[in-house]
Design an enzyme around this catalytic site. Sequence first.
Site, PDB file in Angstrom:
ATOM      1  N   LYS A   1      15.993  -0.788  -1.551  1.00  0.00           N
ATOM      2  CA  LYS A   1      14.985  -0.938  -0.503  1.00  0.00           C
ATOM      3  C   LYS A   1      15.534  -1.884   0.548  1.00  0.00           C
ATOM      4  O   LYS A   1      15.682  -3.085   0.300  1.00  0.00           O
ATOM      5  CB  LYS A   1      13.693  -1.485  -1.094  1.00  0.00           C
ATOM      6  CG  LYS A   1      12.619  -1.655  -0.039  1.00  0.00           C
ATOM      7  CD  LYS A   1      11.277  -1.954  -0.658  1.00  0.00           C
ATOM      8  CE  LYS A   1      10.223  -2.021   0.429  1.00  0.00           C
ATOM      9  NZ  LYS A   1       8.903  -2.310  -0.077  1.00  0.00           N
TER      10      LYS A   1
ATOM     11  N   GLY B   1      12.808   7.580   1.477  1.00  0.00           N
ATOM     12  CA  GLY B   1      11.549   7.474   2.194  1.00  0.00           C
ATOM     13  C   GLY B   1      11.542   6.162   2.934  1.00  0.00           C
ATOM     14  O   GLY B   1      12.483   5.377   2.855  1.00  0.00           O
ATOM     15  N   SER B   2      10.482   5.956   3.700  1.00  0.00           N
ATOM     16  CA  SER B   2      10.412   4.695   4.403  1.00  0.00           C
ATOM     17  C   SER B   2       8.983   4.219   4.424  1.00  0.00           C
ATOM     18  O   SER B   2       8.051   5.017   4.474  1.00  0.00           O
ATOM     19  CB  SER B   2      10.952   4.855   5.816  1.00  0.00           C
ATOM     20  OG  SER B   2      10.312   5.913   6.449  1.00  0.00           O
ATOM     21  N   GLY B   3       8.852   2.939   4.368  1.00  0.00           N
ATOM     22  CA  GLY B   3       7.510   2.375   4.351  1.00  0.00           C
ATOM     23  C   GLY B   3       7.356   1.403   5.493  1.00  0.00           C
ATOM     24  O   GLY B   3       8.152   1.386   6.423  1.00  0.00           O
ATOM     25  N   ARG B   4       6.350   0.570   5.381  1.00  0.00           N
ATOM     26  CA  ARG B   4       6.081  -0.354   6.474  1.00  0.00           C
ATOM     27  C   ARG B   4       7.175  -1.388   6.644  1.00  0.00           C
ATOM     28  O   ARG B   4       7.372  -1.932   7.709  1.00  0.00           O
ATOM     29  CB  ARG B   4       4.764  -1.055   6.227  1.00  0.00           C
ATOM     30  CG  ARG B   4       3.586  -0.119   6.384  1.00  0.00           C
ATOM     31  CD  ARG B   4       2.378  -0.889   6.770  1.00  0.00           C
ATOM     32  NE  ARG B   4       1.975  -1.812   5.718  1.00  0.00           N
ATOM     33  CZ  ARG B   4       1.191  -2.844   5.944  1.00  0.00           C
ATOM     34  NH1 ARG B   4       0.791  -3.120   7.163  1.00  0.00           N
ATOM     35  NH2 ARG B   4       0.817  -3.617   4.956  1.00  0.00           N
ATOM     36  N   PHE B   5       7.869  -1.691   5.551  1.00  0.00           N
ATOM     37  CA  PHE B   5       8.821  -2.793   5.631  1.00  0.00           C
ATOM     38  C   PHE B   5      10.264  -2.341   5.653  1.00  0.00           C
ATOM     39  O   PHE B   5      11.146  -3.140   5.799  1.00  0.00           O
ATOM     40  CB  PHE B   5       8.594  -3.746   4.466  1.00  0.00           C
ATOM     41  CG  PHE B   5       7.224  -4.341   4.490  1.00  0.00           C
ATOM     42  CD1 PHE B   5       6.866  -5.217   5.505  1.00  0.00           C
ATOM     43  CD2 PHE B   5       6.283  -4.016   3.549  1.00  0.00           C
ATOM     44  CE1 PHE B   5       5.608  -5.762   5.562  1.00  0.00           C
ATOM     45  CE2 PHE B   5       5.024  -4.557   3.594  1.00  0.00           C
ATOM     46  CZ  PHE B   5       4.676  -5.423   4.602  1.00  0.00           C
ATOM     47  N   GLY B   6      10.506  -1.085   5.495  1.00  0.00           N
ATOM     48  CA  GLY B   6      11.887  -0.662   5.526  1.00  0.00           C
ATOM     49  C   GLY B   6      12.101   0.674   4.855  1.00  0.00           C
ATOM     50  O   GLY B   6      11.157   1.374   4.507  1.00  0.00           O
TER      51      GLY B   6
ATOM     52  N   ASP C   1      -2.352  -2.831  -2.509  1.00  0.00           N
ATOM     53  CA  ASP C   1      -1.851  -1.603  -1.888  1.00  0.00           C
ATOM     54  C   ASP C   1      -1.552  -0.573  -2.973  1.00  0.00           C
ATOM     55  O   ASP C   1      -0.547   0.102  -2.930  1.00  0.00           O
ATOM     56  CB  ASP C   1      -0.606  -1.927  -1.077  1.00  0.00           C
ATOM     57  CG  ASP C   1      -0.340  -0.876  -0.006  1.00  0.00           C
ATOM     58  OD1 ASP C   1       0.762  -0.877   0.547  1.00  0.00           O
ATOM     59  OD2 ASP C   1      -1.231  -0.042   0.242  1.00  0.00           O
TER      60      ASP C   1
END
Length: 867
Positions: free
Chosen positions: A689, A668-673, A783
């Site tokens: 990550k 998956g991917s999030g805001r930071f990578g 968060d």
Amino acid sequence: MSLFRLTVFLFLFLDTVLGKQKAAVVNGKTSLISFMSCIISDPQNALESWNTPGVHVCDWSGVRCNNASDMIIELDLSGRSLGGTISPALANISSLQILDLSGNFLVGHIPKELGYLVHLGELSLSGNFLEGHIPSEFGLLHNLYYLDLRNNHLEGEIPPSLFCNGTSLSYVDLSNNSLAGQIPLNNECIYKELRYLLLWSNKLIGQVPLALSNSTKLKWLDLGLNTLSGELPSKIVHNWPRLQFLYLSHNNFASHDGNTNLQPFFASLVNLSCLQELEVAGNYLGGKLPHNVGDLPSSLKELHLEKNLISGSIPPFIANLFNLTFLKLSDNLLNGSIPPSLSHMNRLERLYLSNNSLSGEIPSTVGAIQHLGLLDLSGNKLSGPIPDSFANLSQLRRLLLYDNQISGTIPPSLGKCVNLEILDLSHNKLSGLIPAEVAALNSLKLYLNLSNNNLHGYLPLELGKMDMVLAIDVSRNNLSGSIPPQLGSCTALEYLNLSGNSFEGHLPYSLGQLVYIRALDVSSNQLSGEIPESLKLSSALKELNFSFNKFSGNVSNNGAFSNLAIDSFLGNSGLCGPFKGMQRCHKKRSYRLVFLLIPVLLFGTPLICMFLRYSMVTMSKVTRRFSIVSSGNFGHVEEGTEELKYPRISYSQLREATGGFSSSSLLGSGRFGQVYKGVLQDNTRVAVKVLDTKAGEISSSFRRECQILKKIRHRNLIRIVTICCRPEFNALVFPLMPNGSLERHLYPSQRLNVVELVRICSDVAEGMSYLHHYSPLKVVHCDLKPSNILLDEDMTALVTDFGISRLLHSDENTSTSNSASFSSTHGLLCGSVGYIAPGMYVLRELRSTLFYTMVFIYFGLWNTFFN
Ligand SMILES: *[C@@H]1O[C@H](CO)[C@@H](O)[C@H](O)[C@H]1NC(C)=O
Ligand SMILES: *[C@@H]1O[C@H](CO)[C@@H](O)[C@H](O)[C@H]1NC(C)=O
Ligand SMILES: *[C@@H]1O[C@H](CO)[C@@H](O)[C@H](O)[C@H]1NC(C)=O
Ligand SMILES: *[C@@H]1O[C@H](CO)[C@@H](O)[C@H](O)[C@H]1NC(C)=O
Ligand SMILES: *[C@@H]1O[C@H](CO)[C@@H](O)[C@H](O)[C@H]1NC(C)=O
Ligand SMILES: *[C@@H]1O[C@H](CO)[C@@H](O)[C@H](O)[C@H]1NC(C)=O
Ligand SMILES: *[C@@H]1O[C@H](CO)[C@@H](O)[C@H](O)[C@H]1NC(C)=O
Ligand SMILES: *[C@@H]1O[C@H](CO)[C@@H](O)[C@H](O)[C@H]1NC(C)=O
Ligand SMILES: *[C@@H]1O[C@H](CO)[C@@H](O)[C@H](O)[C@H]1NC(C)=O
Ligand SMILES: *[C@@H]1O[C@H](CO)[C@@H](O)[C@H](O)[C@H]1NC(C)=O
Ligand SMILES: *[C@@H]1O[C@H](CO)[C@@H](O)[C@H](O)[C@H]1NC(C)=O
């Protein structure tokens, strides 16, 4: 005596002069008052000073007088929103030199009396609603050099006297009216001063008058959008050495030799060294694109030849036009291949070659046109791959390659075109996967269209990054797998078409939460389960198509579904509901509710009690303030003051472990990578990550995350295995949580039972309370959301992702060099955008409600006791 005579003479003289002046001003005043009486609306009070007693005429707004003699020389009431008609009385202000009434709401005819204003030099009545003819009396305006009547509703013919008598005319703009007849320039008159002749958008017929060839000062000629005919004016244009803009588009002009030869026209332009724009589009011009198109003046910046019948191939010599920024050859009959030499025009910003019969491969040299912002090659017969060199088009905003026979895969390097707003590759023969790099193009503002190709594989999760895109169309491919709920992050999405693929699983609830979504087509897939309630609740949805899937359950016809008919649900045998032609549902809803409630009542209540007791025990333990023992068996809390020893894992080991960070190992991917799964050499399964290193924000977040994770160890907080820190590559390695995130378990297919939920919420509360009160650094997570709660093999919950956490107080003993970045308190209101949506969704479910309620009760009690 002589002195007396002289005095009398002087007085007589002065009286005469002043008297005349007085008359002129009084005359002017009366005329202006007559003018004002024809103005019926003045919403901006532009004429207020005209009504104020004691204000001199010369001080009325819009009025300007000659300083020496008090004569009115200018009336400028442009853009004052005045409504009414133009009074003929203006003609009595004979000293008037400038009359500007443009940009108002004036109606009626232009008074012919204005032709008597013999001193008039500038007349502008543009942008009104004037109708009728242009008065032939304008021919009397010998001093007129500027005439602007554009944007009105004038009709009839242009009076020949206008040009013939008005020998001073330099600027004439009669555009955007309904003027008919021929352009009235004849050989008896000379139009020597004409510099600007703008007649576009009228109903003019006939040819470009030969008489214009004597207007050697001509700079702009715009005759576009008329019904002019005849051969292109090659015999005239070469007499205009100062010509800058030549617009002949959208007429009925023909090329030479019976509409077969364009060569003479281009030849006649070669010496016009000021020519910047040449537009001859939309004229049904026949013939080949001649070799001498490359001989056009090198000053040329724009060349529009689209919508003609130009045939043959594009001469490579066209690349001589090295100053060209705009080249449009669309909608012609061009064939052959695209000349690689086009790249020599390295100032080119827009290149349109669409709707021709061009064939062969797209030359890779196109990637060298570094300023290219728009490339439209659609509607041709181009084959071969999309060149990798497009990665160099860093300014590219629109790439339109649809309707060709382009094959091969979509190059991941397209992801480097970071300014792309439109990417349309539809209706080709593209195969392979949708590259994650391309799906991550969050610059896309308008649309992504990959429909009607042979693409296969999963829809990349990165699509969720397109938070500005209005439309995504991947219909009619061979895509499979589930529809990622991350699409719910495409917050601007209005149109989503996933039809004609092999998608399976459930339709994500998040799709219905897209605020602007108007049309959703998921027809002809293998989707199953119920149609999510969120879609029905969406206020924007108008068009929906669920047909030919395996959906089941009850659909009601209210909310967004109230305008739908059976055609939106065809071919789903499991669906029932009130739509005409759909099978009715059996009433078993109420039973289901009872079945749901009984276990909740039977087991839920004791569990809540157990849970509360459990919490009390925890609290009583904690009440032994700060006696939180490092080896306490509850929570396995360890003080992490000493540096933990990390196994050293190199970048290449990580690379190997994750199959080269392949998209198949992407979790998956999030805001930071991105997060990848991988297996280390000793068979440890890890999650890696990888942080985006581009923005400075990322590196500070990386440091922050490392700092916190280094010092914190708790049973319910994710533990770090190691970090890998290189200038270009920053990664954190965590143990892989076999059960993924809590978010995954909240989808209806993977429901958790009440016992599991209670355990999870107790775990989360444990982790959070440790972060808030006992960790060596006081941390607010900011968060906390289901996707940040991971589950290990025995479903123990671990909180992860402190990336945006903020520190409440910096401890004395953490005054490291990095503490500056910690003490920043600009994030008092923090959290991620995704927080609200899953929250609302979770609250929908009874059991999820229970989950949050418990978290809140727990925290509520905690705070009451300790703060
Ligand atoms: C009138 O006088 C003003 C200043 O007194 C000056 O700015 C303006 O240019 C003059 N106009 C003419 C037409 O001489
Ligand atoms: C214009 O002036 C003439 C005489 O100078 C006069 O007869 C006529 O009425 C005036 N027109 C208007 C509209 O003021
Ligand atoms: C053209 O100007 C002459 C005077 O220079 C004038 O007599 C004639 O009437 C004008 N023609 C038209 C059509 O206005
Ligand atoms: C043409 O004129 C109309 C009003 O007559 C105006 O609304 C329209 O914007 C004008 N078109 C252009 C292209 O200026
Ligand atoms: C151009 O002007 C000359 C006189 O200066 C005249 O003899 C010639 O006929 C004019 N040409 C056209 C096309 O009007
Ligand atoms: C352009 O200029 C050249 C050299 O001055 C001349 O020989 C040629 O005839 C001119 N062409 C046209 C179309 O005026
Ligand atoms: C080409 O364009 C540049 C920049 O607009 C300009 O300076 C140059 O003079 C142009 N070249 C010619 C031959 O007109
Ligand atoms: C393509 O060009 C042909 C011929 O000029 C024209 O008839 C057709 O409408 C064009 N198609 C599009 C989509 O513009
Ligand atoms: C292009 O079309 C012309 C007919 O207009 C034909 O003679 C020529 O062979 C075609 N060229 C190619 C490369 O298809
Ligand atoms: C991109 O441009 C660079 C230099 O401008 C060049 O070295 C590189 O080969 C180009 N890349 C492609 C894929 O053409
Ligand atoms: C591709 O999809 C977009 C968005 O739906 C649409 O505007 C565009 O016309 C489509 N392109 C083609 C060639 O149909």
